[in-house]
Design a protein around this motif. Sequence first.
Motif, PDB file in Angstrom:
ATOM      1  N   MET A  56      29.634  -1.373  -4.675  1.00 15.51           N
ATOM      2  CA  MET A  56      29.322  -2.047  -3.524  1.00 15.51           C
ATOM      3  C   MET A  56      28.430  -3.506  -3.575  1.00 15.51           C
ATOM      4  SD  MET A  56      28.311   1.149  -1.008  1.00 15.51           S
ATOM      5  CE  MET A  56      28.104   0.049   0.451  1.00 15.51           C
ATOM      6  N   ASP A  57      29.283  -4.179  -3.074  1.00 21.39           N
ATOM      7  CA  ASP A  57      28.578  -5.635  -3.252  1.00 21.39           C
ATOM      8  C   ASP A  57      27.297  -5.999  -2.456  1.00 21.39           C
ATOM      9  OD1 ASP A  57      30.871  -6.308  -4.938  1.00 21.39           O
ATOM     10  OD2 ASP A  57      31.943  -7.088  -3.459  1.00 21.39           O
ATOM     11  N   ASP A  58      27.143  -5.251  -1.281  1.00 21.92           N
ATOM     12  CA  ASP A  58      26.036  -5.556  -0.415  1.00 21.92           C
ATOM     13  C   ASP A  58      24.728  -4.530  -0.860  1.00 21.92           C
ATOM     14  OD1 ASP A  58      27.126  -3.326   0.496  1.00 21.92           O
ATOM     15  OD2 ASP A  58      26.958  -3.632   2.567  1.00 21.92           O
ATOM     16  N   VAL A  59      24.887  -3.967  -1.788  1.00 20.79           N
ATOM     17  CA  VAL A  59      23.642  -3.056  -2.032  1.00 20.79           C
ATOM     18  C   VAL A  59      22.751  -3.928  -2.937  1.00 20.79           C
ATOM     19  CG1 VAL A  59      23.199  -1.075  -3.278  1.00 20.79           C
ATOM     20  CG2 VAL A  59      25.235  -0.951  -2.008  1.00 20.79           C
ATOM     21  N   GLN A  60      21.551  -3.698  -2.464  1.00 21.68           N
ATOM     22  CA  GLN A  60      20.105  -4.152  -3.347  1.00 21.68           C
ATOM     23  C   GLN A  60      19.423  -2.823  -3.706  1.00 21.68           C
ATOM     24  OE1 GLN A  60      18.583  -7.023  -0.424  1.00 21.68           O
ATOM     25  NE2 GLN A  60      19.858  -8.652  -1.371  1.00 21.68           N
ATOM     26  N   PHE A  61      18.564  -3.193  -4.739  1.00 21.15           N
ATOM     27  CA  PHE A  61      17.848  -2.098  -5.438  1.00 21.15           C
ATOM     28  C   PHE A  61      16.545  -2.714  -5.282  1.00 21.15           C
ATOM     29  CE2 PHE A  61      21.831  -1.808  -7.919  1.00 21.15           C
ATOM     30  CZ  PHE A  61      22.333  -0.762  -7.222  1.00 21.15           C
ATOM     31  N   ARG A  62      15.521  -1.940  -5.091  1.00 16.44           N
ATOM     32  CA  ARG A  62      14.283  -2.498  -4.937  1.00 16.44           C
ATOM     33  C   ARG A  62      13.229  -1.104  -4.854  1.00 16.44           C
ATOM     34  NH1 ARG A  62      12.106  -0.686  -0.059  1.00 16.44           N
ATOM     35  NH2 ARG A  62      13.699  -0.313   1.736  1.00 16.44           N
ATOM     36  N   PRO A  63      11.828  -1.393  -5.269  1.00 18.07           N
ATOM     37  CA  PRO A  63      10.854  -0.084  -5.328  1.00 18.07           C
ATOM     38  C   PRO A  63      10.915   0.276  -3.740  1.00 18.07           C
ATOM     39  CG  PRO A  63       9.932  -2.015  -6.373  1.00 18.07           C
ATOM     40  CD  PRO A  63      11.326  -2.466  -5.673  1.00 18.07           C
ATOM     41  N   MET A  64      10.397   1.656  -3.635  1.00 16.17           N
ATOM     42  CA  MET A  64      10.109   2.019  -2.531  1.00 16.17           C
ATOM     43  C   MET A  64       8.660   2.155  -2.205  1.00 16.17           C
ATOM     44  SD  MET A  64      12.452   5.661  -1.607  1.00 16.17           S
ATOM     45  CE  MET A  64      11.977   6.386  -3.279  1.00 16.17           C
ATOM     46  N   ALA A  65       8.255   1.905  -0.773  1.00 20.62           N
ATOM     47  CA  ALA A  65       6.745   2.213  -0.113  1.00 20.62           C
ATOM     48  C   ALA A  65       6.512   3.487  -0.135  1.00 20.62           C
ATOM     49  CB  ALA A  65       6.596   1.440   1.168  1.00 20.62           C
ATOM     50  N   VAL A 118      20.278   3.802   1.137  1.00 13.48           N
ATOM     51  CA  VAL A 118      21.517   4.648   0.789  1.00 13.48           C
ATOM     52  C   VAL A 118      21.454   5.362  -0.397  1.00 13.48           C
ATOM     53  CG1 VAL A 118      22.924   3.182   2.159  1.00 13.48           C
ATOM     54  CG2 VAL A 118      22.717   2.608  -0.362  1.00 13.48           C
ATOM     55  N   GLY A 119      20.376   5.196  -1.076  1.00 14.72           N
ATOM     56  CA  GLY A 119      20.067   6.094  -2.380  1.00 14.72           C
ATOM     57  C   GLY A 119      18.807   6.019  -2.671  1.00 14.72           C
ATOM     58  N   ASP A 130       2.054   6.192 -21.855  1.00 14.63           N
ATOM     59  CA  ASP A 130       2.784   5.331 -22.383  1.00 14.63           C
ATOM     60  C   ASP A 130       3.963   5.901 -23.334  1.00 14.63           C
ATOM     61  OD1 ASP A 130       1.172   6.636 -24.567  1.00 14.63           O
ATOM     62  OD2 ASP A 130       0.231   4.727 -25.099  1.00 14.63           O
ATOM     63  N   ARG A 131       3.976   7.173 -23.300  1.00 15.95           N
ATOM     64  CA  ARG A 131       5.184   7.615 -24.024  1.00 15.95           C
ATOM     65  C   ARG A 131       5.985   8.520 -23.341  1.00 15.95           C
ATOM     66  NH1 ARG A 131       3.440  12.412 -28.080  1.00 15.95           N
ATOM     67  NH2 ARG A 131       2.529  13.807 -26.581  1.00 15.95           N
ATOM     68  N   PHE A 132       5.771   9.102 -21.951  1.00 17.04           N
ATOM     69  CA  PHE A 132       6.502  10.008 -21.496  1.00 17.04           C
ATOM     70  C   PHE A 132       6.775   9.490 -19.775  1.00 17.04           C
ATOM     71  CE2 PHE A 132       7.606  14.134 -18.897  1.00 17.04           C
ATOM     72  CZ  PHE A 132       8.569  14.481 -19.641  1.00 17.04           C
ATOM     73  N   SER A 133       7.884   9.711 -19.232  1.00 16.14           N
ATOM     74  CA  SER A 133       8.241   9.677 -17.922  1.00 16.14           C
ATOM     75  C   SER A 133       9.167  10.929 -17.336  1.00 16.14           C
ATOM     76  CB  SER A 133       9.054   8.222 -17.719  1.00 16.14           C
ATOM     77  OG  SER A 133       8.352   7.349 -18.082  1.00 16.14           O
ATOM     78  N   PHE A 134       9.161  10.863 -16.140  1.00 15.01           N
ATOM     79  CA  PHE A 134      10.301  12.105 -15.755  1.00 15.01           C
ATOM     80  C   PHE A 134      10.846  11.415 -14.336  1.00 15.01           C
ATOM     81  CE2 PHE A 134      11.677  16.135 -14.135  1.00 15.01           C
ATOM     82  CZ  PHE A 134      11.751  16.814 -14.830  1.00 15.01           C
ATOM     83  N   ALA A 135      12.374  11.713 -14.418  1.00 17.67           N
ATOM     84  CA  ALA A 135      13.018  11.132 -13.146  1.00 17.67           C
ATOM     85  C   ALA A 135      13.310  12.351 -12.381  1.00 17.67           C
ATOM     86  CB  ALA A 135      14.134  10.470 -14.007  1.00 17.67           C
ATOM     87  N   GLY A 136      13.336  12.035 -11.002  1.00 19.00           N
ATOM     88  CA  GLY A 136      13.799  13.009 -10.131  1.00 19.00           C
ATOM     89  C   GLY A 136      14.320  12.377  -8.767  1.00 19.00           C
ATOM     90  N   LEU A 137      14.590  13.129  -7.688  1.00 21.51           N
ATOM     91  CA  LEU A 137      14.815  12.694  -6.535  1.00 21.51           C
ATOM     92  C   LEU A 137      16.231  11.866  -6.546  1.00 21.51           C
ATOM     93  CD1 LEU A 137      11.138  11.908  -4.814  1.00 21.51           C
ATOM     94  CD2 LEU A 137      12.750  13.835  -4.480  1.00 21.51           C
ATOM     95  N   PHE A 138      17.042  12.053  -7.551  1.00 31.92           N
ATOM     96  CA  PHE A 138      18.238  11.078  -7.674  1.00 31.92           C
ATOM     97  C   PHE A 138      19.278  11.770  -6.523  1.00 31.92           C
ATOM     98  CE2 PHE A 138      22.000   9.746 -10.554  1.00 31.92           C
ATOM     99  CZ  PHE A 138      22.266   8.322  -9.958  1.00 31.92           C
ATOM    100  N   ILE A 139      19.240  10.927  -5.337  1.00 35.52           N
ATOM    101  CA  ILE A 139      20.229  11.315  -4.319  1.00 35.52           C
ATOM    102  C   ILE A 139      20.722  10.067  -3.754  1.00 35.52           C
ATOM    103  CG2 ILE A 139      20.268  12.665  -2.068  1.00 35.52           C
ATOM    104  CD1 ILE A 139      17.425  13.598  -2.877  1.00 35.52           C
ATOM    105  N   VAL A 140      22.184  10.292  -3.471  1.00 37.85           N
ATOM    106  CA  VAL A 140      23.021   9.030  -2.708  1.00 37.85           C
ATOM    107  C   VAL A 140      23.326   9.535  -1.382  1.00 37.85           C
ATOM    108  CG1 VAL A 140      24.857   7.624  -2.935  1.00 37.85           C
ATOM    109  CG2 VAL A 140      23.392   8.097  -4.974  1.00 37.85           C
ATOM    110  N   ASP A 141      23.315   8.735  -0.498  1.00 37.37           N
ATOM    111  CA  ASP A 141      23.415   9.508   0.944  1.00 37.37           C
ATOM    112  C   ASP A 141      25.125   9.965   0.774  1.00 37.37           C
ATOM    113  OD1 ASP A 141      24.915   9.029   3.691  1.00 37.37           O
ATOM    114  OD2 ASP A 141      22.847   8.487   4.239  1.00 37.37           O
ATOM    115  N   PRO A 142      25.551  10.871   1.318  1.00 35.71           N
ATOM    116  CA  PRO A 142      26.589  11.325   1.109  1.00 35.71           C
ATOM    117  C   PRO A 142      27.869  10.257   1.541  1.00 35.71           C
ATOM    118  CG  PRO A 142      25.407  13.220   2.067  1.00 35.71           C
ATOM    119  CD  PRO A 142      24.666  12.055   1.989  1.00 35.71           C
ATOM    120  N   ALA A 143      27.473   9.572   2.595  1.00 38.30           N
ATOM    121  CA  ALA A 143      28.545   8.836   3.006  1.00 38.30           C
ATOM    122  C   ALA A 143      28.712   7.468   2.099  1.00 38.30           C
ATOM    123  CB  ALA A 143      28.115   8.018   4.421  1.00 38.30           C
ATOM    124  N   TYR A 144      27.818   7.210   1.093  1.00 34.71           N
ATOM    125  CA  TYR A 144      28.017   6.345   0.175  1.00 34.71           C
ATOM    126  C   TYR A 144      28.244   6.648  -1.344  1.00 34.71           C
ATOM    127  CZ  TYR A 144      26.226   3.192   3.717  1.00 34.71           C
ATOM    128  OH  TYR A 144      26.057   2.557   4.898  1.00 34.71           O
TER     129      TYR A 144
END
Length: 281
Positions: A1-10, A54-55, A64-78
């Motif tokens: 999608m051309d109009d999608v932008q990515f940014r940090p969340m508040a 939308v995601g 400095d050596r470990f991270s954990f990823a989660g809450l990876f969700i895309v709105d069903p419509a997208y």
Amino acid sequence: MDDVQFRPMAREEVDTAVAWAAREGWNPGLHDAECFYNADTAGFFCAESDGKIVGTVSVVNYDDRFSFAGLFIVDPAYRAQGVGMPLYRYAMRHAGSRIVGGDGVVAMVEKYQRDGGLFLHYNNARYEGTGGGTMPKGLVLARDVDFHLLADYDAAHFPAHRERFLSCWMQHPGHYGLARLDNHGEILGYGVRRPCQTGHKIGPLFARDRATAELILDGLIAGIPGEPFYLDIPVPNVDAVALVQDRGMNPVFYTARLYTTQDPIPLPLSEIFGVTTFELG
């Protein structure tokens, strides 16, 4: 999608991510957003289209050596529109050279391995039980244990020290923790119960052996008679599997534990009877 932008969340937008997790049936805790954000205020990201989120995804840096990823969700419509993986790659830049872990939906493992560069290591399973019983002897309130000792014990069962997260997780109103100590004050195990959208979750539940885990679990569920509770166990821990099966608990959900390396930081899985949270590890 051309109009999608990515940014940090508040901070307030993390509530959206947790609400979406509830919509997906992941049953997050009532206060998860606050404690999650406390772990790494720069670790939450979103995809936005026309001013609408939308995601979502989190990549929480613990050290400095470990991270954990989660809450990876895309709105069903997208979904299936090229939002998810670009958002994931954008967020993963936050981890830098750190090893990153995550608990993924089992059905998506092949995609995560192919497109995300992740390696499957084992499965976790969520089991449901019903609270009740009497409070056993030999336990103390976790908040009465020296916090530095508790944080060190926790770090022996997690790939990093996570004092920022634990300070919220242990002290937040509604969260209830118990520990077992030996005669010298050494920690033999500890666990935390928290209220969720449905019932309660037990996590973490770390213990040197099954008997200690059972004792702590009995103490945690004694205060919620008749209410459902959930325990997320690493399937390779045969004692944890036996514990939930012998109690007649029912499996309701599975995840795949993935890492960005084939050689992650080793954990004593035999002492992990309850994962803290699928979203933050």
